[in-house]
Design a protein around this motif. Sequence first.
Motif, mmCIF file in Angstrom:
data_model
loop_
_atom_site.group_PDB
_atom_site.id
_atom_site.type_symbol
_atom_site.label_atom_id
_atom_site.label_comp_id
_atom_site.label_asym_id
_atom_site.label_seq_id
_atom_site.Cartn_x
_atom_site.Cartn_y
_atom_site.Cartn_z
ATOM 1 N N ARG A 14 -4.848 -10.768 -3.107
ATOM 2 C CA ARG A 14 -6.087 -11.222 -3.753
ATOM 3 C C ARG A 14 -7.302 -10.475 -3.210
ATOM 4 O O ARG A 14 -8.209 -10.104 -3.964
ATOM 5 N N ILE A 15 -7.325 -10.261 -1.894
ATOM 6 C CA ILE A 15 -8.460 -9.539 -1.301
ATOM 7 C C ILE A 15 -8.511 -8.106 -1.807
ATOM 8 O O ILE A 15 -9.584 -7.584 -2.144
ATOM 9 N N SER A 16 -7.353 -7.442 -1.891
ATOM 10 C CA SER A 16 -7.337 -6.052 -2.369
ATOM 11 C C SER A 16 -7.731 -5.972 -3.835
ATOM 12 O O SER A 16 -8.352 -4.997 -4.266
ATOM 13 N N VAL A 39 -8.411 -4.690 3.431
ATOM 14 C CA VAL A 39 -7.180 -5.254 3.976
ATOM 15 C C VAL A 39 -6.585 -4.351 5.051
ATOM 16 O O VAL A 39 -6.242 -4.799 6.152
ATOM 17 N N VAL A 40 -6.468 -3.059 4.756
ATOM 18 C CA VAL A 40 -5.689 -2.151 5.600
ATOM 19 C C VAL A 40 -6.300 -1.950 6.981
ATOM 20 O O VAL A 40 -5.583 -1.983 7.992
ATOM 21 N N VAL A 41 -7.598 -1.748 7.069
ATOM 22 C CA VAL A 41 -8.223 -1.416 8.359
ATOM 23 C C VAL A 41 -8.052 -2.533 9.393
ATOM 24 O O VAL A 41 -7.502 -2.306 10.483
ATOM 25 N N GLY A 45 -0.821 -8.246 9.985
ATOM 26 C CA GLY A 45 -1.213 -6.844 9.976
ATOM 27 C C GLY A 45 -0.346 -5.950 9.117
ATOM 28 O O GLY A 45 -0.697 -5.619 7.981
ATOM 29 N N GLN A 46 0.803 -5.556 9.630
ATOM 30 C CA GLN A 46 1.654 -4.589 8.936
ATOM 31 C C GLN A 46 2.070 -5.068 7.543
ATOM 32 O O GLN A 46 1.997 -4.319 6.566
ATOM 33 N N ALA A 47 2.501 -6.319 7.431
ATOM 34 C CA ALA A 47 2.971 -6.817 6.136
ATOM 35 C C ALA A 47 1.851 -6.828 5.098
ATOM 36 O O ALA A 47 2.048 -6.444 3.943
ATOM 37 N N ALA A 72 -0.986 -5.005 5.134
ATOM 38 C CA ALA A 72 -1.398 -3.640 4.830
ATOM 39 C C ALA A 72 -0.406 -2.972 3.890
ATOM 40 O O ALA A 72 -0.790 -2.262 2.950
ATOM 41 N N TYR A 73 0.873 -3.189 4.119
ATOM 42 C CA TYR A 73 1.903 -2.574 3.272
ATOM 43 C C TYR A 73 1.775 -3.068 1.835
ATOM 44 O O TYR A 73 1.820 -2.270 0.890
ATOM 45 N N ALA A 74 1.603 -4.391 1.639
ATOM 46 C CA ALA A 74 1.477 -4.939 0.291
ATOM 47 C C ALA A 74 0.249 -4.378 -0.423
ATOM 48 O O ALA A 74 0.305 -4.053 -1.616
ATOM 49 N N ALA A 75 -0.862 -4.253 0.289
ATOM 50 C CA ALA A 75 -2.087 -3.724 -0.315
ATOM 51 C C ALA A 75 -1.923 -2.255 -0.714
ATOM 52 O O ALA A 75 -2.350 -1.840 -1.797
ATOM 53 N N LEU A 76 -1.306 -1.463 0.155
ATOM 54 C CA LEU A 76 -1.081 -0.049 -0.157
ATOM 55 C C LEU A 76 -0.117 0.115 -1.330
ATOM 56 O O LEU A 76 -0.299 0.988 -2.188
ATOM 57 N N GLN A 77 0.916 -0.714 -1.367
ATOM 58 C CA GLN A 77 1.899 -0.642 -2.444
ATOM 59 C C GLN A 77 1.242 -0.937 -3.795
ATOM 60 O O GLN A 77 1.481 -0.225 -4.783
ATOM 61 N N ALA A 78 0.419 -1.967 -3.845
ATOM 62 C CA ALA A 78 -0.265 -2.299 -5.092
ATOM 63 C C ALA A 78 -1.236 -1.193 -5.502
ATOM 64 O O ALA A 78 -1.325 -0.827 -6.678
ATOM 65 N N GLU A 79 -1.950 -0.637 -4.532
ATOM 66 C CA GLU A 79 -2.927 0.411 -4.836
ATOM 67 C C GLU A 79 -2.256 1.656 -5.393
ATOM 68 O O GLU A 79 -2.833 2.373 -6.215
ATOM 69 N N SER A 80 -1.025 1.945 -4.969
ATOM 70 C CA SER A 80 -0.336 3.163 -5.402
ATOM 71 C C SER A 80 0.045 3.132 -6.874
ATOM 72 O O SER A 80 0.258 4.194 -7.481
ATOM 73 N N VAL A 81 0.150 1.935 -7.476
ATOM 74 C CA VAL A 81 0.501 1.846 -8.897
ATOM 75 C C VAL A 81 -0.624 1.248 -9.739
ATOM 76 O O VAL A 81 -0.458 1.056 -10.936
#
Length: 400
Positions: free
Chosen positions: A279-281, A289-291, A323-325, A327-336
């Motif tokens: 939701r934040i991303s 989210v990632v930083v 943290g890791q979980a 960041a990973y979800a936010a990056l995954q969503a951003e990639s598509v």
Amino acid sequence: MDTSEMHPERLWNRKYVHVLLMEIVMQMALYLTRPITASYAVSLGASVAAAGFVAGLLATAAVVVRPLSGSFSDLFSKKNLLVAAAALFAVSAFGCATATTTLMLGAWCAVQGFAFAFKSTLIISMASLVVPRESLGSGVGWLSIAYTVACALGPAIGSSLGGSFGYSVVYLLSACLLVVGFVLAVTFKAPAASSHHAPLLRGADVRSKMSLAVLFRPSTMFYGPAIAYSLVAGLMMVAQGTTNTFLVFMGERGEVQGAPLYFVVYSIVTLASKPLAGRISDRQGVAAVVVPALAVAAIGMVQLSLIRSALAVCVAAVCMAVGQASAYAALQAESVRKVNERKLGRAANTFYIGPDIGMGLGPVLGGFVLQTFGASATFAFNAAALLLSLLVFLAYRRRS
């Protein structure tokens, strides 16, 4: 074409729930065995370093086939490919259950990696087609709950059954779950975009030499905008791969107290953190989210390198989940995000290349560090990988 079928108004629609169920079953099957693969290899006569190599073969094999899995998922029917991948996944699990040597186990783990490469690309591509575009981050976040549930229950069940009945029994149970995943894949009614929407190749073209050349074009295999996010996620997964592979093993050797608690706490916290991160991303962007997330994850690994009590394991699990979980979800969503349907497969696939490499390198490098320097150095190594991923992300955002 009915565009409402491809991108419905509600996140929680029937097709999305079906995709979520497939992911839950397949992830559970995978995480029943993934944390015990190193111990299984050691029981077959492998050294710790060699066991780490075997445990990382699934991710390594996935990297090898990734370029083609992206091309195929955009060019051909996503449903048919998912059915084939689910079938291969189940067969390879049966193969691992019958392995009598480290070489046989490694070979079947590699076959699992081939199936996993297609499965992960296809699941995220299908999910992207059956959720509203403005809710993609939340959709991916909830989809990641499949990983969370599997990570919570799989290692505890797998290690318990492995210790009581043998590791081959755990792989047999995994194979049975994958058969269920195969049935779910067969019964899934794919949206129009995943099987009929603007195919790049048609019947006669597929059989031509030119069509084969199309499959191997860099533009067909990779999606440029997702490469940076793939690299950041890959560095994160070095730490995740090392932890998932060796934490139970370190607990069995008495180097860490309460190792199984890590997976339970990690999963419980992730149930809340991943949807929130999504939701934040969606609202504030991926950097929000990632930083902070990667900084928190690195802190968790640093404290575990200094104190390896059961409480420290729980604190590390909370930090990695927040943290890791996240960041990973936010990056995954951003990639598509905002990717055209005809390029969804290669976008999802390109993102997964980094994590696959990280999950493959993590057990190998982490196994070497563990065997040479011990548990404390291994967790410090994880922290360094997480900090490096943060630096790469900041450098990319500043440049772009």
